[in-house]
Motif scaffolding. Structure first.
Motif, PDB file in Angstrom:
ATOM      1  N   SER A 189      21.790-126.924 -14.898  1.00 31.28           N
ATOM      2  CA  SER A 189      22.565-125.746 -14.506  1.00 31.28           C
ATOM      3  C   SER A 189      24.058-126.026 -14.607  1.00 31.28           C
ATOM      4  CB  SER A 189      22.214-125.341 -13.076  1.00 31.28           C
ATOM      5  OG  SER A 189      22.651-126.339 -12.157  1.00 31.28           O
ATOM      6  N   ASP A 190      24.839-124.929 -14.612  1.00 34.05           N
ATOM      7  CA  ASP A 190      26.296-125.080 -14.618  1.00 34.05           C
ATOM      8  C   ASP A 190      26.758-125.891 -13.423  1.00 34.05           C
ATOM      9  OD1 ASP A 190      26.125-123.450 -16.800  1.00 34.05           O
ATOM     10  OD2 ASP A 190      27.683-122.061 -16.144  1.00 34.05           O
ATOM     11  N   LYS A 191      26.134-125.684 -12.280  1.00 37.45           N
ATOM     12  CA  LYS A 191      26.522-126.402 -11.068  1.00 37.45           C
ATOM     13  C   LYS A 191      26.300-127.897 -11.226  1.00 37.45           C
ATOM     14  CE  LYS A 191      25.572-126.654  -6.095  1.00 37.45           C
ATOM     15  NZ  LYS A 191      24.754-126.108  -4.983  1.00 37.45           N
ATOM     16  N   ASP A 192      25.158-128.282 -11.816  1.00 36.70           N
ATOM     17  CA  ASP A 192      24.863-129.704 -12.017  1.00 36.70           C
ATOM     18  C   ASP A 192      25.860-130.340 -12.968  1.00 36.70           C
ATOM     19  OD1 ASP A 192      22.708-129.542 -10.315  1.00 36.70           O
ATOM     20  OD2 ASP A 192      21.268-129.155 -11.923  1.00 36.70           O
ATOM     21  N   LEU A 193      26.198-129.625 -14.038  1.00 36.58           N
ATOM     22  CA  LEU A 193      27.125-130.192 -15.020  1.00 36.58           C
ATOM     23  C   LEU A 193      28.544-130.252 -14.478  1.00 36.58           C
ATOM     24  CD1 LEU A 193      25.842-128.536 -18.326  1.00 36.58           C
ATOM     25  CD2 LEU A 193      25.279-130.780 -17.385  1.00 36.58           C
ATOM     26  N   ARG A 194      28.935-129.230 -13.732  1.00 37.44           N
ATOM     27  CA  ARG A 194      30.286-129.262 -13.150  1.00 37.44           C
ATOM     28  C   ARG A 194      30.445-130.425 -12.170  1.00 37.44           C
ATOM     29  NH1 ARG A 194      30.389-123.370 -13.497  1.00 37.44           N
ATOM     30  NH2 ARG A 194      29.181-123.235 -11.567  1.00 37.44           N
ATOM     31  N   ALA A 195      29.364-130.793 -11.494  1.00 33.36           N
ATOM     32  CA  ALA A 195      29.436-131.900 -10.532  1.00 33.36           C
ATOM     33  C   ALA A 195      29.728-133.229 -11.219  1.00 33.36           C
ATOM     34  CB  ALA A 195      28.130-131.997  -9.748  1.00 33.36           C
ATOM     35  N   LEU A 196      29.490-133.323 -12.530  1.00 38.75           N
ATOM     36  CA  LEU A 196      29.739-134.562 -13.266  1.00 38.75           C
ATOM     37  C   LEU A 196      31.201-134.718 -13.658  1.00 38.75           C
ATOM     38  CD1 LEU A 196      26.689-134.394 -15.711  1.00 38.75           C
ATOM     39  CD2 LEU A 196      26.848-135.775 -13.632  1.00 38.75           C
ATOM     40  N   LEU A 197      31.931-133.622 -13.648  1.00 40.59           N
ATOM     41  CA  LEU A 197      33.280-133.619 -14.197  1.00 40.59           C
ATOM     42  C   LEU A 197      34.325-134.020 -13.163  1.00 40.59           C
ATOM     43  CD1 LEU A 197      33.133-130.253 -16.187  1.00 40.59           C
ATOM     44  CD2 LEU A 197      32.329-132.516 -16.887  1.00 40.59           C
ATOM     45  N   VAL A 198      35.415-134.567 -13.666  1.00 44.67           N
ATOM     46  CA  VAL A 198      36.571-134.843 -12.827  1.00 44.67           C
ATOM     47  C   VAL A 198      37.372-133.561 -12.629  1.00 44.67           C
ATOM     48  CG1 VAL A 198      38.759-136.093 -12.701  1.00 44.67           C
ATOM     49  CG2 VAL A 198      36.702-137.263 -13.491  1.00 44.67           C
ATOM     50  N   LEU A 199      37.571-132.817 -13.709  1.00 44.93           N
ATOM     51  CA  LEU A 199      38.242-131.532 -13.595  1.00 44.93           C
ATOM     52  C   LEU A 199      37.366-130.564 -12.808  1.00 44.93           C
ATOM     53  CD1 LEU A 199      39.637-131.087 -17.223  1.00 44.93           C
ATOM     54  CD2 LEU A 199      40.915-131.725 -15.182  1.00 44.93           C
ATOM     55  N   ARG A 200      37.974-129.764 -11.952  1.00 44.76           N
ATOM     56  CA  ARG A 200      37.212-128.842 -11.126  1.00 44.76           C
ATOM     57  C   ARG A 200      38.123-127.760 -10.558  1.00 44.76           C
ATOM     58  NH1 ARG A 200      33.858-131.441  -8.114  1.00 44.76           N
ATOM     59  NH2 ARG A 200      33.944-133.301  -9.426  1.00 44.76           N
ATOM     60  N   LYS A 201      37.504-126.760  -9.971  1.00 48.51           N
ATOM     61  CA  LYS A 201      38.264-125.703  -9.309  1.00 48.51           C
ATOM     62  C   LYS A 201      38.951-126.274  -8.070  1.00 48.51           C
ATOM     63  CE  LYS A 201      36.018-121.931  -8.609  1.00 48.51           C
ATOM     64  NZ  LYS A 201      34.921-121.003  -8.236  1.00 48.51           N
ATOM     65  N   PRO A 202      39.977-125.591  -7.567  1.00 48.59           N
ATOM     66  CA  PRO A 202      40.669-126.087  -6.361  1.00 48.59           C
ATOM     67  C   PRO A 202      39.715-126.248  -5.182  1.00 48.59           C
ATOM     68  CG  PRO A 202      41.934-124.342  -7.406  1.00 48.59           C
ATOM     69  CD  PRO A 202      40.614-124.374  -8.110  1.00 48.59           C
ATOM     70  N   ASP A 203      39.890-127.351  -4.436  1.00 45.92           N
ATOM     71  CA  ASP A 203      39.125-127.589  -3.221  1.00 45.92           C
ATOM     72  C   ASP A 203      40.056-128.179  -2.167  1.00 45.92           C
ATOM     73  OD1 ASP A 203      39.443-130.283  -3.907  1.00 45.92           O
ATOM     74  OD2 ASP A 203      37.510-130.371  -4.921  1.00 45.92           O
ATOM     75  N   LEU A 204      39.469-128.669  -1.076  1.00 45.53           N
ATOM     76  CA  LEU A 204      40.286-129.148   0.039  1.00 45.53           C
ATOM     77  C   LEU A 204      41.123-130.372  -0.317  1.00 45.53           C
ATOM     78  CD1 LEU A 204      37.753-128.752   3.001  1.00 45.53           C
ATOM     79  CD2 LEU A 204      39.717-127.297   2.464  1.00 45.53           C
ATOM     80  N   LEU A 205      40.685-131.143  -1.323  1.00 50.34           N
ATOM     81  CA  LEU A 205      41.386-132.374  -1.669  1.00 50.34           C
ATOM     82  C   LEU A 205      42.241-132.238  -2.926  1.00 50.34           C
ATOM     83  CD1 LEU A 205      38.536-134.963  -0.988  1.00 50.34           C
ATOM     84  CD2 LEU A 205      40.442-134.349   0.504  1.00 50.34           C
ATOM     85  N   SER A 206      42.309-131.043  -3.484  1.00 48.54           N
ATOM     86  CA  SER A 206      43.042-130.854  -4.742  1.00 48.54           C
ATOM     87  C   SER A 206      44.521-131.190  -4.598  1.00 48.54           C
ATOM     88  CB  SER A 206      42.881-129.421  -5.231  1.00 48.54           C
ATOM     89  OG  SER A 206      41.536-129.153  -5.560  1.00 48.54           O
ATOM     90  N   TRP A 207      45.076-130.988  -3.409  1.00 43.61           N
ATOM     91  CA  TRP A 207      46.491-131.300  -3.200  1.00 43.61           C
ATOM     92  C   TRP A 207      46.778-132.767  -3.442  1.00 43.61           C
ATOM     93  CZ3 TRP A 207      47.740-134.967   0.422  1.00 43.61           C
ATOM     94  CH2 TRP A 207      46.722-135.321   1.325  1.00 43.61           C
ATOM     95  N   PHE A 208      45.754-133.594  -3.294  1.00 45.13           N
ATOM     96  CA  PHE A 208      45.934-135.041  -3.468  1.00 45.13           C
ATOM     97  C   PHE A 208      45.439-135.509  -4.837  1.00 45.13           C
ATOM     98  CE2 PHE A 208      44.747-139.479  -3.067  1.00 45.13           C
ATOM     99  CZ  PHE A 208      45.878-140.019  -2.470  1.00 45.13           C
ATOM    100  N   THR A 209      44.243-135.066  -5.233  1.00 41.62           N
ATOM    101  CA  THR A 209      43.640-135.560  -6.476  1.00 41.62           C
ATOM    102  C   THR A 209      44.232-134.919  -7.717  1.00 41.62           C
ATOM    103  OG1 THR A 209      41.887-133.882  -6.433  1.00 41.62           O
ATOM    104  CG2 THR A 209      41.478-135.950  -5.246  1.00 41.62           C
ATOM    105  N   LYS A 210      44.756-133.684  -7.604  1.00 43.24           N
ATOM    106  CA  LYS A 210      45.287-132.927  -8.737  1.00 43.24           C
ATOM    107  C   LYS A 210      44.233-132.652  -9.802  1.00 43.24           C
ATOM    108  CE  LYS A 210      49.415-133.476  -6.900  1.00 43.24           C
ATOM    109  NZ  LYS A 210      50.087-132.400  -6.159  1.00 43.24           N
ATOM    110  N   ASN A 211      42.949-132.730  -9.420  1.00 48.18           N
ATOM    111  CA  ASN A 211      41.880-132.514 -10.391  1.00 48.18           C
ATOM    112  C   ASN A 211      41.691-131.050 -10.751  1.00 48.18           C
ATOM    113  OD1 ASN A 211      41.259-135.229 -10.639  1.00 48.18           O
ATOM    114  ND2 ASN A 211      39.765-135.180  -8.984  1.00 48.18           N
ATOM    115  N   ASP A 212      42.397-130.159 -10.086  1.00 46.40           N
ATOM    116  CA  ASP A 212      42.329-128.741 -10.443  1.00 46.40           C
ATOM    117  C   ASP A 212      43.389-128.382 -11.481  1.00 46.40           C
ATOM    118  OD1 ASP A 212      44.447-129.139  -8.742  1.00 46.40           O
ATOM    119  OD2 ASP A 212      44.232-127.213  -7.733  1.00 46.40           O
ATOM    120  N   GLN A 213      44.147-129.388 -11.962  1.00 48.93           N
ATOM    121  CA  GLN A 213      45.148-129.173 -12.995  1.00 48.93           C
ATOM    122  C   GLN A 213      44.616-129.676 -14.333  1.00 48.93           C
ATOM    123  OE1 GLN A 213      48.852-130.953 -11.800  1.00 48.93           O
ATOM    124  NE2 GLN A 213      48.795-130.042  -9.756  1.00 48.93           N
ATOM    125  N   TYR A 214      44.715-128.835 -15.332  1.00 51.78           N
ATOM    126  CA  TYR A 214      44.172-129.185 -16.646  1.00 51.78           C
ATOM    127  C   TYR A 214      44.907-130.371 -17.256  1.00 51.78           C
ATOM    128  CZ  TYR A 214      43.344-129.067 -21.667  1.00 51.78           C
ATOM    129  OH  TYR A 214      43.048-129.425 -22.949  1.00 51.78           O
TER     130      TYR A 214
END
Length: 774
Positions: A189-214
């Motif tokens: 599923s899309d959910k399973d594949l998204r869980a493998l990625l470093v890039l992701r939608k904004p979450d509670l830790l995005s301010w630190f990890t910056k993983n919501d930035q392309y």
């Protein structure tokens, strides 16, 4: 460049309109119009010297050379009485760079980026370089997701042909990943594949990890993660057809779409071995991890190739080539693999060259090597040698390469490149323990005296309960076989009066001894030590009766000759950030006849580490201890085992578990107090699930954990009454903990909940310890 050439030609035409047809011998050269540039600099670039013949060709060459320096925006040549006059107008210099509006980056980093683009104070100003600098600044902001950034540049003329450059930056809002979609996925599923990625939608830790930035680099790594995920699960035909990255017109939201083809899942139908096996097909098949009937996994295939390559490398075939060729049966969704083995020529090591050891002697490094010069190349011995050199802790980095010897097909050299680190230290520091209070410590140590690899230390450690003053010297290679010899002189004081739930006593021990360490295997060492020590014992009004009875029998001062024998095995992958492996330590201590005491103690300590994932590790710890007296004597009370506290069973006060002794205060039995007195046996077990904090996953010094502890100290497994019975004294707890290997020493913090405490237990749910304890 074309524009510059055109200007130069125009100037040349104007300059030589009066004398272009005539040539002359240059009697002198005069430079006019320079303000900052030295005349000598102009002469060094000018291809004409005094005494040369000046003609139209030389004039053209001279103008081109001076324009090429970039120092001048206009160059003219004149002649007067055979004197060559060079008239120049200098380009302005950059006097000041001002950056306004920068919040995402520190100004120093932006200035460094501008400098790389050719814009910095005191440099020559160039409009083309300024445009390049603007692009560099935009590139840095786009790398942080600031696609809406706007940069306005202005230049302000200043006196003495200088300019000031102003960069006014409007950073705009950071573009965030709004959605990551997959097209063509059915098995996952899309959910399973998204869980493998470093890039992701904004979450509670995005301010630190910056993983919501392309990031283009992060996306490339994520796509490779997807590929590995499918190939490790048998999807041999998996392919990423395309990726689309789009941004909304307001430059605020990013959409990523991955088009993929999963294909069918394949199983392994057969494994074949071809080529020159040399070591035998049966042994090679044992190294192949993928088996017929299993779902294909690329990771197992890669590990199999590496295992065969390393095995051949151990026999000298350093350049073996192994290819696993698949035979695809698409109809039955099966794949057969043939491992073609080309061992190449057998090679031996010509010599070992060491570089970078400015202080450490060559012999200190060479004695750690298991690969010998003149011997056949061995991959495992070279890898082990690198690990052993790294374990010296004398170097920041250890790199080992095995280049082929030029014009030789059967020889390699080993190139060892090390980077020295400081091995001596003078330290003054402080630590804090919740039971001992402030602990002052200082030490002078040198792990590598004069580059010999010998160790010396002088330590002072103070605390309310424990005080240590010790000097140590160790020669790790007392013999060529690696037998170590060490000497110790120490003074250790213990005063339990600050521990309100502990039987009060005070000991002052002075001693000296020697020790030998004998390696019996690559990771095993046996140590033998003998010391002589004198212990002065003090008891107090509130001391337990048995402590006072001991002093009555043996006196306030005892002489002891402890003989120690231990065996240790360390197979951890890292001493600081352990993820796999085991440690074992068996320790025995016995008093040698001739002293005042007759006792022996044996303890065993084992740790086992197992990694569930790249970041989650399970640690199982077990400890057993047993002690007793001989010749009709008992185990001295100050040699007892203790339990409770941050290093054994968390949630209970330090050394508070086990048998207790009743002390009558002399007022009434109602005011009786129970003191922990230790015991002759100890059992401790810990299970701890350790992992880094989610937003500090790459930090190798900080770990969070969930734990379950259990254990106690006791005298007998079964005896009427709770004071000696193991089943009555054992305690359990669970909780969370944080461990930080800080520059000042280890910090251990735990929050525990006792599971089977009784009213008489002294609980301490929050515990911490900071600073190295000796």
């Amino acid at each position: 460049m074309k524009f510059r050439l055109l200007v130069a030609l125009v100037c040349l035409f104007q300059t030589f309109s009066t004398w272009a047809s005539d040539s002359f011998i240059v009697k002198d050269i005069r430079v006019e119009g320079i303000q900052r540039t030295e005349a000598g600099t102009v002469f060094s670039y000018l291809p004409v010297k005094v005494g040369d013949v000046m003609d139209e060709e030389k004039a053209t060459e001279a103008i081109k050379a001076l324009y090429a320096t970039g120092f001048f925006k206009d160059v003219r040549l004149k002649t007067e009485n055979d004197i060559l006059i060079v008239e120049v107008i200098e380009r302005p210099a950059i006097a000041q760079i001002i950056i306004n509006g920068a919040k995402e980056f520190e100004k120093d980093k932006l200035l460094e980026g501008l400098k790389l683009a050719g814009i910095s104070e005191s440099r020559i100003f160039s409009r083309s370089l300024l445009e390049r600098a603007e692009l560099e600044l935009k590139r840095q902001y786009i790398s942080r997701g600031k696609y809406a950034v706007k940069i306005t540049t202005t230049t302000t003329p200043m006196e003495r042909n200088r300019v000031a450059i102003n960069f006014d930056i409007s950073e705009g809002r950071t573009a965030r990943i709004k959605k990551i979609s997959f097209i063509g996925n059915e098995k996952f599923s899309d959910k399973d594949l998204r869980a493998l990625l470093v890039l992701r939608k904004p979450d509670l830790l995005s301010w630190f990890t910056k993983n919501d930035q392309y990031s283009k680099q992060k996306l490339a790594a994520d796509l490779e993660t997807l590929r590995s995920h499918y190939l490790d699960r048998g999807y041999l035909e998996f392919n990423i057809e395309s990726t689309q990255v789009s941004i909304t017109p307001d430059l605020k939201d990013i959409y990523i779409t991955v088009n993929l083809t999963e294909g069918d899942q394949y199983k392994v139908s057969d494994i074949k071995v071809a080529g020159e096996t040399l070591i035998g097909e049966e042994e090679i098949r044992k190294l192949i991890l993928i088996k017929p009937g299993e779902v294909f996994a690329r990771q197992k295939l890669t590990e199999s190739i590496k295992a065969i390559t390393d095995r051949l490398g151990d026999d000298g075939y350093a350049f073996a080539n192994i290819n696993a060729n698949p035979e695809i049966d698409a109809e039955n969704r099966q794949a057969a693999f043939t491992f073609f083995i080309d061992p190449g020529r057998r090679v031996y090591v010509r010599r070992i060259d060491i570089d970078g050891n400015d202080r450490t002697r060559d012999e200190v490094i060479r004695r750690e090597f298991r690969q010998m010069e003149g011997a056949w190349h061995s991959t495992s011995k070279i890898n082990l040698s690198k690990v052993r050199v790294d374990r010296l802790f004398f170097f920041n980095s250890v790199n080992v390469e095995t280049p082929a010897v030029p014009n030789k097909t059967d020889q390699v050299d080993i190139k060892v490149k090390v980077e020295e680190r400081p091995t001596g230290s003078i330290m003054f520091g402080a630590g804090y323990s919740d039971r001992q209070g402030l602990i002052l410590n200082g030490s002078v140590s040198q792990n590598n005296i004069f580059g010999t690899g010998n160790f010396f230390s002088l330590d002072v450690n103070t605390g309310a309960i424990n005080k240590t003053y010790a000097a140590s010297f160790t020669n790790p290679y007392f013999t060529v076989n690696g037998v170590s010899l060490g000497f110790d002189v120490y003074k250790r004081d213990i005063d339990t009066r600050p521990l309100t739930r502990f039987g009060e006593f005070k000991t002052e021990t002075m001693g000296a001894g020697f020790r030998l360490g004998i390696p019996i295997a690559e990771n095993d060492i046996v140590s033998l030590g003998l010391a002589a020590e004198n212990t002065d014992i003090s008891t107090f009004t509130n001391s337990p009766v048995r402590y006072k009875d001991f002093v009555k029998e043996f006196g306030n001062s005892t002489v002891n000759f402890p003989l120690t024998l231990s065996w240790a095995r360390d197979r951890r992958d890292s001493a600081i950030w352990t993820t796999s492996g085991t440690t074992h330590r068996l320790f025995g201590e016995v008093s040698v006849p001739g002293g005042d005491l007759d006792y022996y103690k044996v303890s065993y300590h084992q740790k086992w580490f197992y990694s569930f994932t790249d970041w989650m590790t399970l640690m199982i710890n077990t400890e057993f201890g047993y002690g007793d007296g001989y010749s009709g004597n008992n185990l001295p009370f100050f040699k007892n085992f203790f339990a409770g506290g941050n290093n054994s069973i968390r949630g209970y006060d330090l050394n508070s578990l086990g048998p207790r002794d009743e002390l009558i205060t002399g007022i009434s039995s109602v005011n009786s107090r129970l003191f922990a007195i230790g015991a002759s046996k100890r059992v401790v077990g810990n299970a701890e699930l350790m992992f880094p904090l989610p937003f500090l996953r790459d930090d190798r010094s900080l770990r969070f954990s969930f734990f379950v502890d259990g254990g106690t100290v006791f005298n007998r497994f079964s005896k009427p009454g709770p004071q000696n019975d193991f089943s009555e004294l054992v305690r359990y707890s669970t909780g969370i903990a944080l461990t930080w290997v800080s520059p000042m020493g280890p910090l251990k913090v735990s929050l525990a909940e006792p599971l089977n405490d009784v009213p008489s237990d002294n609980l301490q749910r929050f515990q911490f310890m900071f600073g190295q304890q000796f």
